[in-house]
Write an enzyme that holds these catalytic residues in place. Structure first.
Site, PDB file in Angstrom:
ATOM      1  N   TRP A 191       0.746  -1.398  -0.048  1.00  0.00           N
ATOM      2  CA  TRP A 191      -0.044   0.140   0.258  1.00  0.00           C
ATOM      3  C   TRP A 191       0.871   1.317   0.168  1.00  0.00           C
ATOM      4  O   TRP A 191       0.529   2.169  -0.507  1.00  0.00           O
ATOM      5  CB  TRP A 191      -0.738   0.049   1.388  1.00  0.00           C
ATOM      6  CG  TRP A 191      -1.640   0.975   1.225  1.00  0.00           C
ATOM      7  CD1 TRP A 191      -2.975   1.226   0.815  1.00  0.00           C
ATOM      8  CD2 TRP A 191      -1.213   2.326   2.079  1.00  0.00           C
ATOM      9  NE1 TRP A 191      -3.520   2.606   1.060  1.00  0.00           N
ATOM     10  CE2 TRP A 191      -2.380   3.286   1.929  1.00  0.00           C
ATOM     11  CE3 TRP A 191      -0.343   2.713   2.907  1.00  0.00           C
ATOM     12  CZ2 TRP A 191      -2.572   4.450   2.439  1.00  0.00           C
ATOM     13  CZ3 TRP A 191      -0.266   4.009   3.351  1.00  0.00           C
ATOM     14  CH2 TRP A 191      -1.607   4.943   3.394  1.00  0.00           C
ATOM     15  N   HIS A 192       2.050   1.214   0.664  1.00  0.00           N
ATOM     16  CA  HIS A 192       2.912   2.376   0.882  1.00  0.00           C
ATOM     17  C   HIS A 192       3.490   2.822  -0.330  1.00  0.00           C
ATOM     18  O   HIS A 192       3.598   3.961  -0.812  1.00  0.00           O
ATOM     19  CB  HIS A 192       3.869   2.136   1.834  1.00  0.00           C
ATOM     20  CG  HIS A 192       3.415   2.438   3.309  1.00  0.00           C
ATOM     21  ND1 HIS A 192       2.725   1.507   4.162  1.00  0.00           N
ATOM     22  CD2 HIS A 192       3.378   3.519   4.123  1.00  0.00           C
ATOM     23  CE1 HIS A 192       2.396   2.256   5.159  1.00  0.00           C
ATOM     24  NE2 HIS A 192       2.958   3.217   5.341  1.00  0.00           N
ATOM     25  N   GLY A 193       3.834   1.840  -1.233  1.00  0.00           N
ATOM     26  CA  GLY A 193       4.485   2.508  -2.327  1.00  0.00           C
ATOM     27  C   GLY A 193       4.805   1.362  -3.622  1.00  0.00           C
ATOM     28  O   GLY A 193       4.846   0.330  -3.124  1.00  0.00           O
ATOM     29  N   PHE A 214       1.724   8.713  -1.548  1.00  0.00           N
ATOM     30  CA  PHE A 214       0.957   7.506  -1.336  1.00  0.00           C
ATOM     31  C   PHE A 214      -0.435   7.541  -1.604  1.00  0.00           C
ATOM     32  O   PHE A 214      -1.278   6.751  -1.446  1.00  0.00           O
ATOM     33  CB  PHE A 214       1.350   7.035   0.245  1.00  0.00           C
ATOM     34  CG  PHE A 214       2.639   6.909   0.519  1.00  0.00           C
ATOM     35  CD1 PHE A 214       3.476   6.036  -0.271  1.00  0.00           C
ATOM     36  CD2 PHE A 214       3.219   6.988   1.710  1.00  0.00           C
ATOM     37  CE1 PHE A 214       4.525   6.172  -0.062  1.00  0.00           C
ATOM     38  CE2 PHE A 214       4.555   7.143   2.173  1.00  0.00           C
ATOM     39  CZ  PHE A 214       5.577   6.584   1.143  1.00  0.00           C
TER      40      PHE A 214
END
Length: 497
Positions: free
Chosen positions: A333-335, A497
Site C-alpha cells: 500500500w505504501h509504495g 502514497f
C-alpha cells in the site's frame, strides 16, 4: 497547497468564515443551510485537491460514482450472488483499474521488463508517463471501507450523493489521512453543527503541534537525511546509523504532523477525525508499536484484511501467516517499489518473531500485580529489573523500526542494501559534525516530547491550563514558529502514497 503553506491559511480562513459567519447570516432555514454547507464544503474539497492538478478531480469523482452506485445496488438486493458481484466490482475497479493502474502499472511493467528483456531482447510492457494522483491510496481505501461495510450490513447505504461525495473528498484528510470510515464520518454529516460546540483550544493545539512537527522539525533535518540516503556508500557507519534513526523520525514527524493539522482543521469546521499516532516510540513490543503508529491504516488493515482472513480465530500457524500478510499488504500500500514491499514483509517477520517469543514466554495478565508478592529482597530486585527490562524491550522495538526505515527511506533497492550493510559491518566514509548535531537535538527533543505526551495524555496530568494564559501565549508561539520555520519547505512524504 499544503497545510504549512501560507496559501492554505488563506484558503482555510475563507472556508471557516463562510461556514460559521456567512451561511448563518444568509440562510435562516437550518435544513437549507446544512444542504448548502455540504455543497460548499464539497466544492472547497475539490478545489483543494485539484490545486495540485485539475485532472485529479475526475479520478476521485469516478471513484465516488463507482462506490455510490455499488452501495445503492447492495441496498436493493438480498441475493448473495448479486451482492458478491457488486462487491467484487468495487474491489476490482478501485484496486485494479484506479489504484493499480495509476500507482502500480509502471512498477509492474519495469519489474516484468527486467526479466523479459534479457531473455527476448525487447520490452514486454511499455512504460507510460503516468502522473501519480496525490493521496490516491487514502481515498481509495476510504471509499472501499464503505462498500465493504454495506456488503457486511454493518451500515446502510448512503443515498444522498452530496453527503457521500463529501465523505470521500473532505479536504482536511483527503490526501494523507487520517483514513476515516463511512460508519464514523457519515453520521457526523447528519448532526447539527454549532459554533459554540467547537473545541477551539484542542483544535488549535493540534494544528500548532502538527505545524511544529512538520515545518520546524521535519523540514530542518531533511537536508541531512537526503545527504546520507543519497550516497550511503560514501558515508561512515556512524553516519548511516544517524541516517537510519533520523529517517524514521522524519517520517513520524512529517506524517503525524500532517495528521495533527488535519485533525485541527476538521475540528474547527465541526468534524472529528480519528487520532493517527499515539507516542509510538515508547512502545515495548512490535505489536505495541504498530498499535500506536498510523493507527487508522492499521485499523483498516485489521478490519478488512486480517479479520477477513480469519484473524486470531484460526490456528497458531495460520494466525502468524495472517499477521505477516497484513504487514505485507501495508508495505505494498505504501509504495510501488520493492523497498516498500520488503519493508512491509520485514515488519511482518518481526511481528511473527514476537509471536513465537510469546508462545514460549506467555504474557501474564496479572504481571503488574506480581511484584507485590515475595520477599523484600525479591521485591527490591524486581524494582530494579523492571526499568531495565522496559529499556531493553523499548530499545529492541525501536531498533527494529529504524532498521526497517532504511528500506522505507532509501531511493533504490541497491541503495537500501548498501545502507544496511554499512550499519552492521564497519564502513569508512564521511561523517560531519552537523549530522551529530541534528541527531542529538532532534532525538533529545523527541524523547522529551514523548515523556511530556505520556505524562499528559496517558497519565492525565497537566491539562488544566487556564484558558486566558493559554491564549495569551498564542501570539508568542506563532512568532517563534515563523522565526524557526526554514525558508524552503519540503513536500509531505505521504503525498506520494
Amino acid at each position: 497547497m499544503i497545510f504549512s503553506d501560507f496559501e492554505y491559511f488563506i484558503f482555510f480562513l475563507f472556508v471557516f468564515l463562510t461556514v460559521w459567519y456567512l451561511f448563518p447570516a444568509v440562510f435562516k432555514d437550518p435544513s437549507k443551510e446544512t444542504r448548502i454547507l455540504h455543497i460548499f464544503l464539497l466544492i472547497a474539497s475539490y478545489f483543494f485537491y485539484m490545486s495540485w492538478d485539475y485532472r485529479f478531480g475526475a479520478l476521485i469523482l469516478l471513484s465516488t460514482f463507482i462506490d455510490y452506485f455499488v452501495g445503492w445496488k447492495l441496498g436493493k438486493t438480498e441475493n448473495r450472488k448479486f451482492r458478491l458481484f457488486y462487491l467484487y466490482f468495487s474491489l476490482i475497479t478501485n484496486l485494479v483499474f484506479i489504484l493499480g493502474f495509476f500507482k502500480y502499472y509502471n512498477f509492474l511493467a519495469s519489474s516484468t521488463n527486467s526479466i523479459w528483456t534479457p531473455l527476448f531482447g525487447k520490452e514486454a510492457l511499455p512504460i507510460l508517463n503516468i502522473i501519480l494522483p496525490a493521496g490516491i491510496s487514502f481515498f481509495t481505501f476510504q471509499s472501499l471501507s464503505y462498500t465493504i461495510d454495506v456488503y457486511r450490513k454493518e451500515i446502510k447505504p448512503e443515498l444522498d450523493f452530496i453527503k457521500f461525495s463529501l465523505f470521500v473528498s473532505f479536504f482536511p484528510q483527503l490526501v494523507a489521512g487520517p483514513i476515516v470510515t463511512a460508519k464514523t464520518f457519515i453520521p457526523q454529516l447528519y448532526e447539527e453543527k454549532k459554533f459554540s460546540d467547537i473545541p477551539f483550544r484542542i483544535a488549535i493545539r493540534f494544528f500548532i503541534l502538527g505545524y511544529f512537527k512538520k515545518a520546524v522539525l521535519s523540514d530542518q533535518i531533511a537536508p541531512t537525511i537526503e545527504a546520507i540516503f543519497g550516497n550511503p556508500a560514501g558515508h561512515h557507519t556512524s553516519a548511516l546509523w544517524i541516517g537510519a534513526v533520523l529517517g524514521g523520525v522524519q517520517v513520524y514527524l512529517d506524517f503525524s504532523g500532517y495528521s495533527d493539522m488535519a485533525i485541527g482543521s476538521a475540528l474547527l469546521l465541526g468534524y472529528k477525525l480519528p487520532i493517527n499516532f499515539n507516542l509510538p516510540f515508547i512502545a515495548t513490543s512490535v505489536s505495541g508499536f504498530w498499535r500506536r503508529w498510523h493507527m487508522t491504516l492499521n485499523a483498516w488493515l485489521r478490519d478488512y484484511v486480517y479479520f477477513t482472513m480469519g484473524g486470531s480465530r484460526v490456528g497458531a500457524a495460520r494466525r502468524k501467516l495472517n499477521l505477516w500478510f497484513t504487514m505485507f499488504v501495508s508495505g505494498v500500500w505504501h509504495g510501488a517499489n520493492w523497498t516498500y514491499v520488503f519493508w512491509g514483509s520485514l515488519n511482518g517477520v518481526f511481528y511473527v518473531i514476537e509471536e513465537f517469543y510469546h508462545d514460549f514466554f506467555p504474557v501474564k495478565k496479572d504481571a503488574k500485580a506480581e511484584p507485590k508478592k515475595g520477599s523484600a529482597l525479591k521485591l527490591k530486585i524486581l524494582k530494579w529489573i523492571q526499568p531495565l527490562q522496559w529499556v531493553l524491550q523499548n530499545s529492541l522495538t525501536n531498533i527494529a523500526f529504524f532498521v526497517g526505515a532504511v528500506f522505507f527511506r532509501s531511493l533504490t533497492w541497491d541503495a537500501s542494501w548498501i545502507h544496511i550493510k554499512g550499519l552492521f559491518f564497519f564502513q569508512e566514509g564521511t561523517i560531519r559534525p552537523y549530522m551529530w548535531k541534528d541527531f542529538a537535538w532532534i532525538v533529545g527533543l523527541l524523547a522529551v516530547g514523548h515523556v511530556i505526551g505520556h505524562w499528559i495524555f496517558e497519565k492525565g496530568r497537566g491539562k488544566n491550563i487556564p484558558r486566558t494564559l493559554e491564549f495569551c501565549f498564542y501570539p508568542v508561539i506563532v512568532l517563534i514558529l515563523c522565526l524557526a520555520t526554514p525558508e524552503n519547505s519540503v513536500p509531505f512524504i505521504y503525498f506520494q502514497f
